[in-house]
Design a protein around this motif. Sequence first.
Motif, short mmCIF file in Angstrom:
data_model
loop_
_atom_site.label_atom_id
_atom_site.label_comp_id
_atom_site.label_asym_id
_atom_site.label_seq_id
_atom_site.Cartn_x
_atom_site.Cartn_y
_atom_site.Cartn_z
N PHE A 29 70.09 -53.75 6.65
CA PHE A 29 70.46 -54.41 7.90
C PHE A 29 71.86 -53.97 8.35
CE2 PHE A 29 67.22 -57.24 6.19
CZ PHE A 29 66.48 -57.57 7.30
N ALA A 30 72.74 -53.77 7.39
CA ALA A 30 74.09 -53.31 7.73
C ALA A 30 74.05 -51.93 8.36
CB ALA A 30 74.98 -53.32 6.49
N ARG A 31 73.21 -51.04 7.82
CA ARG A 31 73.11 -49.69 8.39
C ARG A 31 72.57 -49.72 9.81
NH1 ARG A 31 71.02 -48.69 3.30
NH2 ARG A 31 68.90 -48.34 4.07
N VAL A 32 71.63 -50.64 10.07
CA VAL A 32 71.07 -50.75 11.42
C VAL A 32 72.12 -51.28 12.39
CG1 VAL A 32 69.36 -51.94 12.83
CG2 VAL A 32 68.71 -51.05 10.60
N LEU A 33 72.81 -52.32 12.00
CA LEU A 33 73.79 -52.94 12.90
C LEU A 33 75.01 -52.05 13.12
CD1 LEU A 33 73.66 -56.62 11.57
CD2 LEU A 33 72.58 -55.69 13.62
N ASN A 34 75.23 -51.09 12.24
CA ASN A 34 76.36 -50.18 12.39
C ASN A 34 76.03 -48.94 13.21
OD1 ASN A 34 78.22 -51.73 10.95
ND2 ASN A 34 77.56 -50.87 8.98
N VAL A 35 74.79 -48.86 13.71
CA VAL A 35 74.42 -47.73 14.57
C VAL A 35 75.24 -47.80 15.85
CG1 VAL A 35 72.56 -46.74 15.97
CG2 VAL A 35 72.10 -47.49 13.65
N ASN A 36 75.72 -46.64 16.29
CA ASN A 36 76.51 -46.60 17.52
C ASN A 36 75.71 -47.14 18.70
OD1 ASN A 36 78.71 -45.47 16.21
ND2 ASN A 36 78.04 -43.37 16.61
N ASN A 37 76.33 -48.02 19.48
CA ASN A 37 75.72 -48.60 20.69
C ASN A 37 74.50 -49.46 20.39
OD1 ASN A 37 77.60 -47.26 22.36
ND2 ASN A 37 76.31 -45.42 22.39
N PHE A 38 74.38 -49.98 19.16
CA PHE A 38 73.22 -50.81 18.84
C PHE A 38 73.19 -52.05 19.74
CE2 PHE A 38 71.14 -54.28 16.62
CZ PHE A 38 69.94 -53.71 16.25
N GLY A 39 74.35 -52.67 19.95
CA GLY A 39 74.41 -53.83 20.83
C GLY A 39 73.98 -53.51 22.25
N GLN A 40 74.34 -52.31 22.73
CA GLN A 40 73.94 -51.90 24.07
C GLN A 40 72.44 -51.66 24.14
OE1 GLN A 40 76.07 -51.67 26.79
NE2 GLN A 40 74.14 -51.47 27.91
N PHE A 42 70.20 -53.19 22.35
CA PHE A 42 69.60 -54.52 22.33
C PHE A 42 69.69 -55.16 23.72
CE2 PHE A 42 69.39 -59.05 21.63
CZ PHE A 42 68.46 -59.19 20.62
N LEU A 43 70.85 -55.07 24.35
CA LEU A 43 71.04 -55.65 25.68
C LEU A 43 70.14 -54.99 26.71
CD1 LEU A 43 72.60 -57.61 27.50
CD2 LEU A 43 74.34 -55.84 27.79
N ASN A 44 70.00 -53.66 26.62
CA ASN A 44 69.13 -52.94 27.56
C ASN A 44 67.68 -53.41 27.43
OD1 ASN A 44 71.30 -51.47 28.48
ND2 ASN A 44 70.89 -49.71 27.18
N SER A 45 67.21 -53.55 26.20
CA SER A 45 65.84 -54.02 25.98
C SER A 45 65.66 -55.42 26.54
CB SER A 45 65.51 -54.02 24.48
OG SER A 45 65.40 -52.72 23.98
N LEU A 46 66.67 -56.27 26.36
CA LEU A 46 66.58 -57.64 26.85
C LEU A 46 66.55 -57.67 28.38
CD1 LEU A 46 66.46 -60.45 25.56
CD2 LEU A 46 68.93 -60.62 25.90
#
Length: 254
Positions: A29-40, A42-46
Motif C-alpha cells: 500500500f505504501a508503494r502505491v500511495l507513493n506513486v507520483n501524482n497518485f492523488g491526482q 484518484f481525483l480525476n477518476s472521481l
Amino acid sequence: MVLSALKPATALDAGDSTPWTLTPSFDSFARVLNVNNFGQYFLNSLIVALSVVVLSTLFAFLAAVAVTRYNFKMRTKLLIIILVAQMVPVEALTIPLFFLFRNFGETMPAIGLNHLGSLILVHVGFSIPFAIWMLRGFVAAVPLELEEAAKLDGASSFRFVRSVLFPLVAPGVVACSVFAFISTWNDFLFAKTFIISAQENSTLPMALLTFFKPDQNDWGAIMAGSVIMTIPVLIFFIAVQRKLVSGLAGAVKG
C-alpha cells in the motif's frame, strides 16, 4: 486480493499460495500511495465518475419520460436506435471514437484527446441507452391517474415530473447511477486510448500500469492498488444500497 496485498513481497515472489499470512505487511500500500501524482489520478477518476453519474441519469430520466409519457413521430424508431446502440461492442467503436475526439479537440479542446472531457462525454454516451431502457419501465409503472390528479391541482408538466414522478422512480435512478459509476470508475480502455500524453489527466486504473514491468510484475502493489480502487465503489454502494435494492426489484412506492 486483500490477502495478496497484505502479503510480504518475499512471499509473493516465492509463489506462496496459502490464503493467509502470519506476517501482514502494508509495504504494498505504501508503494502505491507513493506513486507520483497518485492523488491526482484518484481525483480525476472521481471527477469523471461523478460527472457521468449526474449527467447520464439526468438525461436518461428526461428521455425515459419523453418516450414513455409523450407521443411523437419516430418514437418507436428512436427506441430501436437506443437498443441497437447497446448491442455494438465497445471495442469496435474505440478507433472511430479516437478520431472523433481528435477532431473535436481542434475546435473544442476541453472535450478533445488528453482531456477529462473526452472520458466524461464517451461514458455518458454509453451509459444513457442502458439507463433509458431501465428507467422506461419505472416511468411506465407510475399510474396515469397521478399525473391527471396533479394537473387538476394546477401542476404543470415540469412540476409533475420534478415533484411527483422523480421521487417515485428514484430507486431506478439510483440503480442506474450505480451501474454508471462502476463502469466509469473501472474504465481502462478509453482512459488508455484518449489520454495519450497528458499524465496529469490520467485516471486511477492507469496508475496500476506503473507496477506492470517487462521483467517482473509487482503483484503486491497491483493488488493493493486494486483494493484502494474498490473502496470508493463500496462506499458509494453502501450509501445507496436501500434505494438500489428496491430499484433492482422494480418497486415503485407511492
